[in-house]
Write a protein that holds these residues in place. Sequence first.
Motif, PDB file in Angstrom:
ATOM      1  N   SER A   2       0.837  -1.194   0.000  1.00 50.38           N
ATOM      2  CA  SER A   2       0.000   0.000   0.000  1.00 50.38           C
ATOM      3  C   SER A   2       0.876   1.249   0.000  1.00 50.38           C
ATOM      4  O   SER A   2       2.013   1.239   0.452  1.00 50.38           O
ATOM      5  CB  SER A   2      -0.916  -0.002   1.218  1.00 50.38           C
ATOM      6  OG  SER A   2      -0.149   0.120   2.397  1.00 50.38           O
ATOM      7  N   LEU A   4       0.303   5.777   0.159  1.00 54.03           N
ATOM      8  CA  LEU A   4      -0.566   6.940   0.246  1.00 54.03           C
ATOM      9  C   LEU A   4       0.210   8.168  -0.213  1.00 54.03           C
ATOM     10  O   LEU A   4       1.283   8.464   0.323  1.00 54.03           O
ATOM     11  CB  LEU A   4      -1.060   7.126   1.689  1.00 54.03           C
ATOM     12  CG  LEU A   4      -1.917   8.345   1.999  1.00 54.03           C
ATOM     13  CD1 LEU A   4      -3.197   8.350   1.162  1.00 54.03           C
ATOM     14  CD2 LEU A   4      -2.250   8.400   3.478  1.00 54.03           C
ATOM     15  N   ASP A  68     -14.632   5.359   3.392  1.00 51.67           N
ATOM     16  CA  ASP A  68     -13.946   4.080   3.552  1.00 51.67           C
ATOM     17  C   ASP A  68     -14.865   2.933   3.145  1.00 51.67           C
ATOM     18  O   ASP A  68     -14.483   2.051   2.375  1.00 51.67           O
ATOM     19  CB  ASP A  68     -13.423   3.898   4.976  1.00 51.67           C
ATOM     20  CG  ASP A  68     -14.532   3.912   6.020  1.00 51.67           C
ATOM     21  OD1 ASP A  68     -15.487   4.711   5.891  1.00 51.67           O
ATOM     22  OD2 ASP A  68     -14.443   3.126   6.975  1.00 51.67           O
ATOM     23  N   THR A  80      -5.552   1.520  -7.982  1.00 45.68           N
ATOM     24  CA  THR A  80      -5.335   2.915  -7.637  1.00 45.68           C
ATOM     25  C   THR A  80      -6.664   3.570  -7.283  1.00 45.68           C
ATOM     26  O   THR A  80      -7.662   3.352  -7.959  1.00 45.68           O
ATOM     27  CB  THR A  80      -4.696   3.677  -8.824  1.00 45.68           C
ATOM     28  OG1 THR A  80      -3.487   3.013  -9.203  1.00 45.68           O
ATOM     29  CG2 THR A  80      -4.384   5.121  -8.459  1.00 45.68           C
ATOM     30  N   ILE A 123     -10.316   6.670   6.235  1.00 44.86           N
ATOM     31  CA  ILE A 123      -9.714   6.636   4.886  1.00 44.86           C
ATOM     32  C   ILE A 123      -8.251   6.229   4.983  1.00 44.86           C
ATOM     33  O   ILE A 123      -7.774   5.397   4.209  1.00 44.86           O
ATOM     34  CB  ILE A 123      -9.866   7.995   4.179  1.00 44.86           C
ATOM     35  CG1 ILE A 123     -11.335   8.285   3.894  1.00 44.86           C
ATOM     36  CG2 ILE A 123      -9.045   8.034   2.891  1.00 44.86           C
ATOM     37  CD1 ILE A 123     -11.616   9.717   3.459  1.00 44.86           C
ATOM     38  N   ILE A 124      -7.532   6.810   5.940  1.00 41.54           N
ATOM     39  CA  ILE A 124      -6.122   6.461   6.139  1.00 41.54           C
ATOM     40  C   ILE A 124      -5.996   4.972   6.457  1.00 41.54           C
ATOM     41  O   ILE A 124      -5.153   4.279   5.878  1.00 41.54           O
ATOM     42  CB  ILE A 124      -5.481   7.330   7.249  1.00 41.54           C
ATOM     43  CG1 ILE A 124      -5.372   8.790   6.791  1.00 41.54           C
ATOM     44  CG2 ILE A 124      -4.110   6.773   7.646  1.00 41.54           C
ATOM     45  CD1 ILE A 124      -5.009   9.768   7.906  1.00 41.54           C
ATOM     46  N   SER A 127      -6.492   2.894   3.403  1.00 31.81           N
ATOM     47  CA  SER A 127      -5.339   2.970   2.495  1.00 31.81           C
ATOM     48  C   SER A 127      -4.199   2.071   2.949  1.00 31.81           C
ATOM     49  O   SER A 127      -3.454   1.551   2.118  1.00 31.81           O
ATOM     50  CB  SER A 127      -4.850   4.418   2.357  1.00 31.81           C
ATOM     51  OG  SER A 127      -4.104   4.824   3.485  1.00 31.81           O
ATOM     52  N   LYS A 128      -4.069   1.875   4.243  1.00 32.64           N
ATOM     53  CA  LYS A 128      -2.978   1.059   4.785  1.00 32.64           C
ATOM     54  C   LYS A 128      -3.291  -0.432   4.741  1.00 32.64           C
ATOM     55  O   LYS A 128      -2.372  -1.250   4.775  1.00 32.64           O
ATOM     56  CB  LYS A 128      -2.659   1.478   6.225  1.00 32.64           C
ATOM     57  CG  LYS A 128      -2.227   2.923   6.381  1.00 32.64           C
ATOM     58  CD  LYS A 128      -0.970   3.232   5.601  1.00 32.64           C
ATOM     59  CE  LYS A 128      -0.548   4.673   5.797  1.00 32.64           C
ATOM     60  NZ  LYS A 128       0.580   5.063   4.980  1.00 32.64           N
ATOM     61  N   THR A 130      -5.039  -2.015   2.266  1.00 33.67           N
ATOM     62  CA  THR A 130      -5.237  -2.528   0.912  1.00 33.67           C
ATOM     63  C   THR A 130      -3.917  -2.471   0.154  1.00 33.67           C
ATOM     64  O   THR A 130      -2.955  -1.843   0.592  1.00 33.67           O
ATOM     65  CB  THR A 130      -6.280  -1.703   0.133  1.00 33.67           C
ATOM     66  OG1 THR A 130      -5.731  -0.419  -0.160  1.00 33.67           O
ATOM     67  CG2 THR A 130      -7.566  -1.546   0.910  1.00 33.67           C
ATOM     68  N   PHE A 134      -3.274   4.976  -2.969  1.00 35.07           N
ATOM     69  CA  PHE A 134      -4.256   6.020  -2.697  1.00 35.07           C
ATOM     70  C   PHE A 134      -3.614   7.368  -2.979  1.00 35.07           C
ATOM     71  O   PHE A 134      -2.555   7.680  -2.418  1.00 35.07           O
ATOM     72  CB  PHE A 134      -4.720   5.980  -1.231  1.00 35.07           C
ATOM     73  CG  PHE A 134      -5.861   5.045  -0.981  1.00 35.07           C
ATOM     74  CD1 PHE A 134      -7.096   5.527  -0.597  1.00 35.07           C
ATOM     75  CD2 PHE A 134      -5.697   3.671  -1.125  1.00 35.07           C
ATOM     76  CE1 PHE A 134      -8.161   4.666  -0.352  1.00 35.07           C
ATOM     77  CE2 PHE A 134      -6.755   2.802  -0.888  1.00 35.07           C
ATOM     78  CZ  PHE A 134      -7.988   3.291  -0.505  1.00 35.07           C
ATOM     79  N   LEU A 136      -4.577  11.303  -2.724  1.00 38.74           N
ATOM     80  CA  LEU A 136      -5.564  12.212  -2.163  1.00 38.74           C
ATOM     81  C   LEU A 136      -5.198  13.648  -2.532  1.00 38.74           C
ATOM     82  O   LEU A 136      -4.053  14.059  -2.351  1.00 38.74           O
ATOM     83  CB  LEU A 136      -5.623  12.071  -0.642  1.00 38.74           C
ATOM     84  CG  LEU A 136      -5.819  10.664  -0.083  1.00 38.74           C
ATOM     85  CD1 LEU A 136      -5.852  10.696   1.441  1.00 38.74           C
ATOM     86  CD2 LEU A 136      -7.076  10.027  -0.623  1.00 38.74           C
TER      87      LEU A 136
END
Length: 185
Positions: A2, A4, A68, A80, A123-124, A127-128, A130, A134, A136
């Motif tokens: 993952s 971000l 999320d 993505t 959301i954070i 992202s971690k 999957t 991500f 943003l």
Amino acid sequence: MSKLILITGGARSGKSTFAEEKAKEWGRKVLYVATSKPIDEEMKQRIAKHKARRPSEWDTLEEYKNLDTAILNVLQDKDTVLLDCITIMITNLMLEEACDWDSLTRDKVEEIEDLIQHQIERIISLSKMTEALFILVTNETGLGVVPAAVMGRDFRDISGRVNQMLARAADEVYFCVSGIPMKIK
């Protein structure tokens, strides 16, 4: 693995275009998360321009809250996720929670900010957990004049603190100025 990426900058700084370029470089199966609501003619035109720029093979999710869960429900084969933009999401959540910002107590403002920060934390976390990248997009709201309206000041403060949360969690952070992205983390 993952990853971000946070992309920030002022209005018309090239953030969205840069984010889209990053998504094209990385992603084969992109989910574009659009947080804008077509509330007036100007916003409808902005949304139409963004849609016209995006590759037709990208999937689009139009949502601004509980992202999320909404993203997870359609993430299956995506590599993505491009979320544009955090500050519009914040605006929509603020407006949904309260109409008369001039009469809100500071406790109520803090309650609304906590709700927004909780959405960002989720959301954070997603992202971690999957494998997807991500990306943003958010506006840097702290470089201008102090807003005259209470809601404007609260928006600036809330979005500034949210941006700090995202920057801490991000693997990479870019600041766009006049169409030029600068890597700052």
